[in-house]
Structures are given as structure tokens and as C-alpha cells.
Write a protein that holds these residues in place. Structure first.
Motif, mmCIF file in Angstrom:
data_model
loop_
_atom_site.group_PDB
_atom_site.id
_atom_site.type_symbol
_atom_site.label_atom_id
_atom_site.label_comp_id
_atom_site.label_asym_id
_atom_site.label_seq_id
_atom_site.Cartn_x
_atom_site.Cartn_y
_atom_site.Cartn_z
ATOM 1 N N GLY A 107 46.048 37.638 53.224
ATOM 2 C CA GLY A 107 47.045 38.206 52.335
ATOM 3 C C GLY A 107 46.929 37.721 50.902
ATOM 4 O O GLY A 107 47.845 37.929 50.102
ATOM 5 N N ARG A 108 45.818 37.079 50.558
ATOM 6 C CA ARG A 108 45.626 36.583 49.192
ATOM 7 C C ARG A 108 45.206 37.723 48.272
ATOM 8 O O ARG A 108 44.424 38.592 48.675
ATOM 9 C CB ARG A 108 44.583 35.465 49.171
ATOM 10 N N ASP A 109 45.700 37.703 47.046
ATOM 11 C CA ASP A 109 45.434 38.760 46.089
ATOM 12 C C ASP A 109 43.976 38.709 45.641
ATOM 13 O O ASP A 109 43.532 37.724 45.037
ATOM 14 C CB ASP A 109 46.360 38.608 44.879
ATOM 15 N N MET A 110 43.219 39.769 45.907
ATOM 16 C CA MET A 110 41.797 39.791 45.599
ATOM 17 C C MET A 110 41.540 39.802 44.098
ATOM 18 O O MET A 110 40.559 39.207 43.616
ATOM 19 C CB MET A 110 41.151 41.022 46.245
ATOM 20 N N PHE A 111 42.390 40.479 43.343
ATOM 21 C CA PHE A 111 42.208 40.521 41.890
ATOM 22 C C PHE A 111 42.283 39.119 41.299
ATOM 23 O O PHE A 111 41.450 38.732 40.475
ATOM 24 C CB PHE A 111 43.277 41.428 41.270
ATOM 25 N N THR A 112 43.265 38.351 41.735
ATOM 26 C CA THR A 112 43.411 36.979 41.253
ATOM 27 C C THR A 112 42.215 36.131 41.653
ATOM 28 O O THR A 112 41.699 35.341 40.861
ATOM 29 C CB THR A 112 44.702 36.356 41.806
ATOM 30 N N ARG A 113 41.762 36.302 42.874
ATOM 31 C CA ARG A 113 40.638 35.500 43.352
ATOM 32 C C ARG A 113 39.326 35.889 42.651
ATOM 33 O O ARG A 113 38.482 35.027 42.397
ATOM 34 C CB ARG A 113 40.493 35.650 44.873
ATOM 35 N N ILE A 114 39.167 37.163 42.325
ATOM 36 C CA ILE A 114 37.979 37.593 41.581
ATOM 37 C C ILE A 114 37.974 36.961 40.192
ATOM 38 O O ILE A 114 36.941 36.478 39.709
ATOM 39 C CB ILE A 114 37.926 39.130 41.483
ATOM 40 N N ILE A 115 39.123 36.936 39.540
ATOM 41 C CA ILE A 115 39.215 36.351 38.196
ATOM 42 C C ILE A 115 38.905 34.858 38.235
ATOM 43 O O ILE A 115 38.114 34.356 37.427
ATOM 44 C CB ILE A 115 40.619 36.601 37.600
ATOM 45 N N HIS A 116 39.516 34.144 39.156
ATOM 46 C CA HIS A 116 39.248 32.707 39.264
ATOM 47 C C HIS A 116 37.813 32.461 39.739
ATOM 48 O O HIS A 116 37.209 31.443 39.380
ATOM 49 C CB HIS A 116 40.246 32.059 40.227
ATOM 50 N N GLY A 117 37.280 33.377 40.537
ATOM 51 C CA GLY A 117 35.898 33.238 40.996
ATOM 52 C C GLY A 117 34.889 33.403 39.879
ATOM 53 O O GLY A 117 33.793 32.829 39.935
#
Length: 296
Positions: free
Chosen positions: A83-93
């Protein structure tokens, strides 16, 4: 006569270094694909620096009730299996990916340049020993060498950077050695030696500036290789460890759900392809712009 001379326009002083930079910029600007690649590279660098300010969501915050959600207005890139937000994780990634790329190439570049200049400048048995070591490292495919090093050191982000840096050393060493061999034969280098200049002064003041262009080009192209290798190691579980939002690790986690939630694989995969392609295109354009044969 004096008044006339004083009133006349003073000609601008010719600055060869400034003219050289202007020429490089003109040639680079004419290469449309290189400009696009450079623009994408700058975009991702800015995204890595300022991107986390665009979203207040914790990249590791879980919400099981909204897991495996497709892209929507609430979650632009959807959510993963936690359930983690993919957009946020892509940015931090993006930050993690570029840190690995730049730091590993910096390590490989510094060590490789030192070895290459020493081998090219001194020659003889020093050159033979250094280049045979480089040949041994080059005998292994890059990803396999990095895989072996990480397997020995252990899977972590730091060890992955060290491993990619080590397998980047031979590429820099060979390029710099070749340039140093040609530069050291020039007459002004012999003149500097005759005047009593030390080896360190000759290397850093006269040889290193002449091999800067191939170093810059190689570093730009090598970042693309480093990003791809880092993603591959993380995909295999030997790079960034969960829950770090590294694109290769996200790709690995999403492969289990690729049939029901293809966005978990497609989005990080597309990001990797775009970054690698951008650095390669920009590096090719930079190589053409820095080529002395293209000076007009």
C-alpha cells in the motif's frame, strides 16, 4: 594623438579558454538528441534534490487497505503490495539511484585516473604491472565482477557502490593511460623536465588538464552503466535492501504481482530505461562536442 587613442574603443582581450568553452557549447547545442538527453539528466538531478519536497508522504508508510492499487488521482503511480505510494517511492528512489551512479563513478574515476596517469607517464615495468592488473579486471564482465565483490562484502548500498567503483577503474585507467602516453612525448614536457620541474608538477599541471575531456566523457557514459548495474544488483537482492525505495529493488518486488499489478514493474523499469538512455545520449553528444577534430 593621445586623446584619439584614449577615445578609441579598447579591443576585447582574447581568452582562449573562454572561446574553447563557447565552441564546445555551440557544438553541443547543435546536437538535438544530446540537448534532450542533457535536459532529462538535469531534470532527474533536480528531482533527486527537490523531489521529496513535492510529496509529504513517507515512502515507507504502509496502507494494507490500499495495496496494489492502479494509478489514480490519489496515487499517480499507484500503490505496491504494501500500500505504499509508488510516486513517492519513485521520487525518493531517484536520489538513491543517482547517488549510487555518481559516487561509484567518482571512486572508479579517481582510482582509474591515478593508475592510468602513473602507468602512462612512467612506462616500463610500472606500466606493465598496472595494466596487467587492469587486464585481469577487464577479463570479467562488469556485472559478474560487481556481483562477486558484493557477494564477498555483503549486500548493502555501500558495498554496491564500492563494487561498481572497482569494476569502473579499468575503463578510466586505459583511457587516461593512452592519453598520457601521447602527451608525455610532446616537446614542452621534455622542456619542463629540462627546467627541473618535478614529476608531480608535470602530471598535475600539464598532463592531467590535457586528458580531462576523455575523462569527462567516460564518466558521463559510465554513470549509465553504474545505474544499470546497481539496478541489476538490487534486483538480485545484493544491492539496496528493503524497504529502501531503490528502483531495482522495486522492480524485483513487483515481479511477483506483474500480472495483476503491471504498474509495479513498468514504472520503475521505465525510470531505469529513461535515466540510462539519457546519460548515454548526453555522453555521446558530449564526446562529439569535446572532440578537437570538430573544431572549426
Amino acid at each position: 594623438m593621445t586623446q584619439h587613442a584614449a577615445g578609441a574603443a579598447v579591443p576585447k582581450r582574447y581568452n582562449p579558454r573562454l572561446e574553447m568553452y563557447k565552441g564546445i557549447w555551440r557544438r553541443l547545442r547543435k546536437n538535438k538528441s544530446a540537448v534532450i538527453g542533457g535536459g532529462i539528466v538535469i531534470f532527474f538531478i533536480l528531482l533527486a534534490i527537490f523531489g521529496p519536497m513535492l510529496t509529504p508522504i513517507d515512502p515507507n508508510a504502509t496502507d494494507i487497505t490500499n495495496k496494489n492499487q492502479p494509478p489514480s488521482a490519489d496515487h499517480w503511480f499507484g500503490t505496491d503490495n504494501y500500500g505504499r505510494d509508488m510516486f513517492t517511492r519513485i521520487i525518493h528512489g531517484a536520489k538513491l539511484t543517482l547517488i549510487v551512479g555518481f559516487l561509484s563513478v567518482m571512486i572508479g574515476g579517481v582510482v582509474g585516473v591515478i593508475f592510468g596517469i602513473v602507468a602512462g607517464y612512467y612506462g616500463g615495468w610500472v606500466d606493465t604491472i598496472i595494466m596487467r592488473i587492469m587486464d585481469v579486471l577487464l577479463a570479467f564482465p562488469g556485472i559478474l565482477l560487481a556481483l562477486a565483490i558484493v557477494s564477498v562484502l555483503g549486500g548493502s548500498l555501500t558495498n554496491m557502490i564500492i563494487a561498481i567503483g572497482i569494476f569502473s577503474v579499468p575503463a578510466f585507467a586505459r583511457i587516461v593511460r593512452g592519453s598520457a602516453l601521447s602527451v608525455r612525448k610532446l616537446e614542452y614536457i621534455d622542456a619542463m623536465k629540462a627546467l627541473g620541474a618535478s614529476d608531480l608538477r608535470i602530471i598535475f599541471k600539464h598532463i592531467l588538464p590535457n586528458v580531462t575531456s576523455p575523462i569527462i566523457v567516460q564518466a558521463t557514459l559510465r554513470i549509465a552503466t553504474a545505474v544499470l548495474t546497481a539496478s541489476g544488483l538490487s534486483f538480485l537482492g545484493l544491492g539496496a535492501q528493503p524497504p529502501a525505495p531503490e528502483w531495482g529493488a522495486m522492480l524485483s518486488a513487483g515481479r511477483t504481482f506483474m500480472h495483476d499489478s503491471p504498474h509495479m514493474v513498468l514504472i520503475p523499469g521505465i525510470m531505469i530505461v529513461i535515466v540510462v538512455l539519457a546519460f548515454n545520449i548526453f555522453g555521446d553528444g558530449l564526446r562529439d562536442a569535446l572532440d578537437p577534430k570538430m573544431n572549426k
